[in-house]
Design a protein around this motif. Structure first.
Motif, PDB file in Angstrom:
ATOM      1  N   PRO A 118       0.812  -1.230   0.000  1.00  0.00           N
ATOM      2  CA  PRO A 118       0.000   0.000   0.000  1.00  0.00           C
ATOM      3  C   PRO A 118       0.843   1.277   0.000  1.00  0.00           C
ATOM      4  O   PRO A 118       0.497   2.256  -0.669  1.00  0.00           O
ATOM      5  N   GLY A 119       1.951   1.269   0.757  1.00  0.00           N
ATOM      6  CA  GLY A 119       2.817   2.449   0.759  1.00  0.00           C
ATOM      7  C   GLY A 119       3.413   2.715  -0.596  1.00  0.00           C
ATOM      8  O   GLY A 119       3.505   3.876  -1.031  1.00  0.00           O
ATOM      9  N   ALA A 120       3.829   1.655  -1.296  1.00  0.00           N
ATOM     10  CA  ALA A 120       4.391   1.838  -2.632  1.00  0.00           C
ATOM     11  C   ALA A 120       3.338   2.376  -3.601  1.00  0.00           C
ATOM     12  O   ALA A 120       3.625   3.240  -4.447  1.00  0.00           O
ATOM     13  N   ALA A 121       2.116   1.871  -3.465  1.00  0.00           N
ATOM     14  CA  ALA A 121       1.052   2.341  -4.365  1.00  0.00           C
ATOM     15  C   ALA A 121       0.739   3.816  -4.121  1.00  0.00           C
ATOM     16  O   ALA A 121       0.590   4.602  -5.066  1.00  0.00           O
ATOM     17  N   VAL A 122       0.630   4.215  -2.828  1.00  0.00           N
ATOM     18  CA  VAL A 122       0.338   5.620  -2.516  1.00  0.00           C
ATOM     19  C   VAL A 122       1.483   6.515  -2.977  1.00  0.00           C
ATOM     20  O   VAL A 122       1.277   7.586  -3.565  1.00  0.00           O
ATOM     21  N   GLY A 123       2.729   6.083  -2.711  1.00  0.00           N
ATOM     22  CA  GLY A 123       3.863   6.884  -3.151  1.00  0.00           C
ATOM     23  C   GLY A 123       3.960   6.993  -4.654  1.00  0.00           C
ATOM     24  O   GLY A 123       4.406   8.013  -5.194  1.00  0.00           O
ATOM     25  N   TYR A 124       3.538   5.956  -5.353  1.00  0.00           N
ATOM     26  CA  TYR A 124       3.610   5.969  -6.816  1.00  0.00           C
ATOM     27  C   TYR A 124       2.637   6.994  -7.401  1.00  0.00           C
ATOM     28  O   TYR A 124       2.977   7.737  -8.320  1.00  0.00           O
ATOM     29  N   PHE A 125       1.416   7.012  -6.864  1.00  0.00           N
ATOM     30  CA  PHE A 125       0.399   7.890  -7.444  1.00  0.00           C
ATOM     31  C   PHE A 125       0.342   9.271  -6.781  1.00  0.00           C
ATOM     32  O   PHE A 125       0.025  10.265  -7.437  1.00  0.00           O
ATOM     33  N   GLU A 126       0.612   9.332  -5.477  1.00  0.00           N
ATOM     34  CA  GLU A 126       0.486  10.591  -4.769  1.00  0.00           C
ATOM     35  C   GLU A 126       1.824  11.264  -4.492  1.00  0.00           C
ATOM     36  O   GLU A 126       1.862  12.435  -4.138  1.00  0.00           O
ATOM     37  N   GLY A 127       2.910  10.508  -4.580  1.00  0.00           N
ATOM     38  CA  GLY A 127       4.219  11.060  -4.312  1.00  0.00           C
ATOM     39  C   GLY A 127       4.660  10.828  -2.877  1.00  0.00           C
ATOM     40  O   GLY A 127       3.857  10.484  -2.000  1.00  0.00           O
ATOM     41  N   PHE A 128       5.958  10.982  -2.639  1.00  0.00           N
ATOM     42  CA  PHE A 128       6.543  10.786  -1.311  1.00  0.00           C
ATOM     43  C   PHE A 128       6.887  12.125  -0.655  1.00  0.00           C
ATOM     44  O   PHE A 128       7.839  12.227   0.110  1.00  0.00           O
ATOM     45  N   GLN A 129       6.120  13.175  -0.945  1.00  0.00           N
ATOM     46  CA  GLN A 129       6.444  14.489  -0.421  1.00  0.00           C
ATOM     47  C   GLN A 129       6.295  14.504   1.103  1.00  0.00           C
ATOM     48  O   GLN A 129       5.327  13.960   1.650  1.00  0.00           O
ATOM     49  N   ASP A 130       7.285  15.087   1.765  1.00  0.00           N
ATOM     50  CA  ASP A 130       7.219  15.222   3.220  1.00  0.00           C
ATOM     51  C   ASP A 130       6.178  16.270   3.603  1.00  0.00           C
ATOM     52  O   ASP A 130       5.961  17.253   2.880  1.00  0.00           O
ATOM     53  N   GLY A 131       5.555  16.063   4.750  1.00  0.00           N
ATOM     54  CA  GLY A 131       4.589  17.029   5.257  1.00  0.00           C
ATOM     55  C   GLY A 131       3.162  16.770   4.826  1.00  0.00           C
ATOM     56  O   GLY A 131       2.257  17.454   5.283  1.00  0.00           O
ATOM     57  N   THR A 132       2.949  15.791   3.970  1.00  0.00           N
ATOM     58  CA  THR A 132       1.595  15.434   3.571  1.00  0.00           C
ATOM     59  C   THR A 132       1.224  14.089   4.191  1.00  0.00           C
ATOM     60  O   THR A 132       2.085  13.264   4.485  1.00  0.00           O
ATOM     61  N   GLU A 133      -0.069  13.898   4.377  1.00  0.00           N
ATOM     62  CA  GLU A 133      -0.525  12.644   4.976  1.00  0.00           C
ATOM     63  C   GLU A 133      -0.199  11.460   4.065  1.00  0.00           C
ATOM     64  O   GLU A 133       0.207  10.390   4.535  1.00  0.00           O
ATOM     65  N   ALA A 134      -0.392  11.650   2.780  1.00  0.00           N
ATOM     66  CA  ALA A 134      -0.096  10.561   1.851  1.00  0.00           C
ATOM     67  C   ALA A 134       1.397  10.228   1.850  1.00  0.00           C
ATOM     68  O   ALA A 134       1.788   9.057   1.849  1.00  0.00           O
ATOM     69  N   GLY A 135       2.231  11.278   1.871  1.00  0.00           N
ATOM     70  CA  GLY A 135       3.668  11.024   1.884  1.00  0.00           C
ATOM     71  C   GLY A 135       4.127  10.340   3.152  1.00  0.00           C
ATOM     72  O   GLY A 135       4.951   9.415   3.104  1.00  0.00           O
ATOM     73  N   ASP A 136       3.608  10.788   4.316  1.00  0.00           N
ATOM     74  CA  ASP A 136       3.977  10.148   5.579  1.00  0.00           C
ATOM     75  C   ASP A 136       3.529   8.680   5.600  1.00  0.00           C
ATOM     76  O   ASP A 136       4.257   7.800   6.045  1.00  0.00           O
ATOM     77  N   PHE A 137       2.307   8.433   5.142  1.00  0.00           N
ATOM     78  CA  PHE A 137       1.806   7.052   5.101  1.00  0.00           C
ATOM     79  C   PHE A 137       2.691   6.176   4.204  1.00  0.00           C
ATOM     80  O   PHE A 137       3.035   5.046   4.557  1.00  0.00           O
ATOM     81  N   ALA A 138       3.049   6.702   3.040  1.00  0.00           N
ATOM     82  CA  ALA A 138       3.875   5.928   2.109  1.00  0.00           C
ATOM     83  C   ALA A 138       5.232   5.591   2.719  1.00  0.00           C
ATOM     84  O   ALA A 138       5.701   4.449   2.641  1.00  0.00           O
ATOM     85  N   TRP A 139       5.869   6.593   3.356  1.00  0.00           N
ATOM     86  CA  TRP A 139       7.189   6.348   3.935  1.00  0.00           C
ATOM     87  C   TRP A 139       7.116   5.348   5.084  1.00  0.00           C
ATOM     88  O   TRP A 139       7.966   4.447   5.198  1.00  0.00           O
ATOM     89  N   VAL A 140       6.112   5.458   5.962  1.00  0.00           N
ATOM     90  CA  VAL A 140       6.007   4.547   7.110  1.00  0.00           C
ATOM     91  C   VAL A 140       5.772   3.109   6.648  1.00  0.00           C
ATOM     92  O   VAL A 140       6.429   2.170   7.117  1.00  0.00           O
ATOM     93  N   MET A 141       4.829   2.948   5.721  1.00  0.00           N
ATOM     94  CA  MET A 141       4.529   1.591   5.244  1.00  0.00           C
ATOM     95  C   MET A 141       5.727   0.993   4.514  1.00  0.00           C
ATOM     96  O   MET A 141       6.051  -0.186   4.684  1.00  0.00           O
ATOM     97  N   MET A 142       6.387   1.795   3.701  1.00  0.00           N
ATOM     98  CA  MET A 142       7.557   1.296   2.985  1.00  0.00           C
ATOM     99  C   MET A 142       8.676   0.941   3.956  1.00  0.00           C
ATOM    100  O   MET A 142       9.408  -0.037   3.765  1.00  0.00           O
ATOM    101  N   PHE A 143       8.831   1.726   5.024  1.00  0.00           N
ATOM    102  CA  PHE A 143       9.904   1.461   5.974  1.00  0.00           C
ATOM    103  C   PHE A 143       9.681   0.142   6.706  1.00  0.00           C
ATOM    104  O   PHE A 143      10.571  -0.714   6.747  1.00  0.00           O
TER     105      PHE A 143
END
Length: 305
Positions: free
Chosen positions: A24-49
């Motif tokens: 799920p983190g990879a999918a969110v980061g792919y479509f929404e980006g891994f930008q810091d400070g956004t909920e989508a970016g934080d979710f993507a980084w945590v799940m990927m980590f």
């Protein structure tokens, strides 16, 4: 069930869990980006980590286990003793005749009747890239198909990279890794094909035994000259279980390769090679661990029941 009972399955479950967490983190980061400070970016980084951490630890433990094959064989033998639910039999109870009876029992209910195939010895014209069983033993069809798909998808994505969209580099990197795997496995398959037509040929008796639980198939090899119980047997694991479907419980084969430990042998049975990726194991019936292994393969009842 903890890792002590089945470490391979335990590692596989941990690795799959890590992939499910990271996906799920990879999918969110792919479509929404891994930008810091956004909920989508934080979710993507945590799940990927956390997912990557589980996968990385699993891969590291698997590498450590793979680099210690002797201990791994020891663990398998101890597991075999535990699963056999009996103490290792004495060498006098693991003779050729006794194991022959076990081989007949193990194949009686598993081999489906098939019409006898004509015997065609292809030893002189063995072409490794045309032998389906050999390619399947090394997983080359699947690896090649996966590599082609990754290359096509990656090429389609890279066409858009310079335009600012598309992320095809990931697929191209995976296709490059697949190409390396194809080359590596192809070299091993070609080397095994050379062994199959080598000048080192030995007539040997063989017995077909199956593991009662896992279902892996083994050939127990004996020297064809003289009493088979005078020399220690050799154990050869088949690359694919389906190779045993056409084999009787026992027979005599022309075995190609050097008769020494930690080497690969290729038996020719009914004019066709029987492939194995695993080195042959010379059993010493004076040791408890080797007798335990044969005891487990022999089983206490007909296999398959």
């Amino acid at each position: 069930m903890g890792p002590g009972n089945s470490p391979e399955k335990w590692l596989l479950r941990i690795g799959v869990a890590g992939l499910l967490i990271a996906a799920p983190g990879a999918a969110v980061g792919y479509f929404e980006g891994f930008q810091d400070g956004t909920e989508a970016g934080d979710f993507a980084w945590v799940m990927m980590f956390f997912g990557g951490l589980l996968v990385g630890v699993t891969a590291w433990v698997g590498v450590l286990r793979g680099l210690d094959p002797e201990s791994r064989r020891e663990r398998r033998r101890r597991t075999a003793v535990r699963r056999s639910r009996q103490a290792p039999l004495a060498a006098a109870e693991l003779t050729y005749e006794t194991l022959l009876e076990a081989a007949v029992c193990s194949t009686a209910e598993n081999v489906r009747p098939q019409p006898p195939a004509p015997v065609t010895d292809t030893r002189e014209r063995l072409v490794w890239w045309c032998n389906r069983d050999l390619l399947t033993a090394f997983g080359l069809p699947g690896i090649t198909a996966w590599t082609v798909v990754m290359a096509l998808v990656g090429f389609g994505g890279v066409l858009h990279v310079f335009g600012g969209v598309g992320r095809g580099w990931f697929f191209l990197v995976n296709s490059a890794c697949g190409l390396v795997a194809v080359v590596f496995e192809a070299r091993l398959a070609r080397g095994l094909a050379r062994v199959a037509v080598s000048e080192y040929e030995h007539p040997m008796r063989w017995l077909l035994l199956r593991e009662p639980d896992a279902g892996e198939t083994y050939l127990v090899l004996y020297r064809a000259d003289g009493d088979p119980d005078e020399a220690p047997p050799m154990l050869l694991r088949l690359a694919k279980k389906r190779q045993a479907r056409r084999l009787p419980p026992a027979g005599v084969a022309d075995v190609h390769g050097l008769l020494r430990p930690v080497t690969v042998l290729v038996p020719w049975i009914d004019g066709s090679p029987v492939w194995s990726r695993h080195p042959v194991t010379a059993l010493d019936l004076a040791t408890e661990r080797d007798r335990a292994r044969l005891t487990y393969l022999k089983g206490t009842k007909p296999h398959g029941r």
